[in-house]
Design a protein around this motif. Structure first.
Motif, short mmCIF file in Angstrom:
data_model
loop_
_atom_site.label_atom_id
_atom_site.label_comp_id
_atom_site.label_asym_id
_atom_site.label_seq_id
_atom_site.Cartn_x
_atom_site.Cartn_y
_atom_site.Cartn_z
N LYS A 1 9.27 34.50 -9.58
CA LYS A 1 7.91 34.18 -9.46
C LYS A 1 7.67 33.07 -8.39
O LYS A 1 6.66 33.34 -7.41
CB LYS A 1 7.15 33.79 -10.72
CG LYS A 1 5.82 34.01 -10.91
CD LYS A 1 5.53 33.88 -12.33
CE LYS A 1 3.94 34.24 -12.59
NZ LYS A 1 3.58 34.17 -13.95
N PRO A 2 8.23 32.01 -8.33
CA PRO A 2 8.06 30.81 -7.42
C PRO A 2 8.13 31.38 -5.97
O PRO A 2 7.73 31.02 -5.28
CB PRO A 2 8.95 29.84 -7.88
CG PRO A 2 9.63 30.06 -9.09
CD PRO A 2 9.41 31.57 -9.54
N PHE A 3 9.24 32.19 -5.73
CA PHE A 3 9.74 32.74 -4.31
C PHE A 3 8.52 33.59 -4.10
O PHE A 3 8.12 33.59 -2.67
CB PHE A 3 11.00 33.66 -4.42
CG PHE A 3 12.16 32.59 -4.84
CD1 PHE A 3 12.97 31.86 -3.90
CD2 PHE A 3 12.82 32.50 -6.21
CE1 PHE A 3 13.70 30.86 -4.16
CE2 PHE A 3 13.86 31.77 -6.36
CZ PHE A 3 14.28 30.76 -5.38
N ILE A 4 8.18 34.55 -4.84
CA ILE A 4 7.04 35.25 -4.25
C ILE A 4 5.82 34.68 -3.91
O ILE A 4 5.19 34.94 -3.13
CB ILE A 4 6.91 36.26 -5.70
CG1 ILE A 4 7.93 37.40 -5.70
CG2 ILE A 4 5.36 37.20 -5.36
CD1 ILE A 4 7.72 38.25 -7.11
#
Length: 184
Positions: free
Chosen positions: A4-7
């Protein structure tokens, strides 16, 4: 949850690039016209013909007997064509090509798109003419020329949208790379 943080980070980067760089890029009519004039050779449409055909196939390793049978069949079909029977109907009834569903219509094609013997005959016909039997590696053909288009320079108006999209993409790539390097 782990990705989620990468997206989120990727979406923020894309949105920032869109706002800071891509949304500000435009291509003027003058730029498109200049590109068109400089690259005019790219906007030539070659001579094309539209043809229908009837194909009686034989295998590449066919015996002489099988070839003779195929030749006899195509000769019979050619006789019917010469008697005035409808070419499209004869194609539907006799052709081994999937184009038979369209009455043998192959659409428009330029040189280099068909096998040499077929192409040579098709480009040598006048509109409405029907060829004699033509042999290719696929079998025996009867060709009917149904249309001709001469070579032409495609007008600017017909390629304007294509030019705009291509030039915008080029500019975007260059500007985005410049912006990223500046940000580094």
């Amino acid at each position: 949850e782990q990705v989620k943080p990468f997206i989120k980070n990727e979406l923020v980067i894309q949105q920032t690039i869109e706002q800071e760089v891509i949304s500000k890029i435009t291509v003027s009519d003058e730029e498109m016209q200049q590109y068109y004039e400089e690259k005019k050779e790219q906007f030539k449409e070659p001579e094309q013909v539209q043809a229908s055909h009837i194909l009686v196939q034989f295998a590449p390793d066919a015996s002489q007997e099988d070839k003779d049978a195929a030749k006899a069949k195509i000769d019979g079909v050619l006789a019917q064509v010469k008697e005035g029977k409808d070419f499209a109907e004869l194609a539907k009834e006799n052709s081994d090509c999937p184009s038979k569903e369209q009455g043998g219509d192959l659409g428009f094609f330029a040189r280099g798109m068909m096998v040499q013997p077929f192409e040579d005959v098709a480009f040598g016909l006048n509109e409405g003419d029907v060829s004699e039997v033509v042999e290719t590696q696929f079998g025996y053909h009867i060709i009917k020329l149904t249309g001709k288009k001469a070579e032409r320079d495609v007008p600017f108006d017909e390629v304007k949208e294509q030019l705009q999209n291509g030039l915008l993409q080029q500019k975007r790539n260059t500007e985005v790379m410049s912006w990223i390097n500046a940000m580094k």
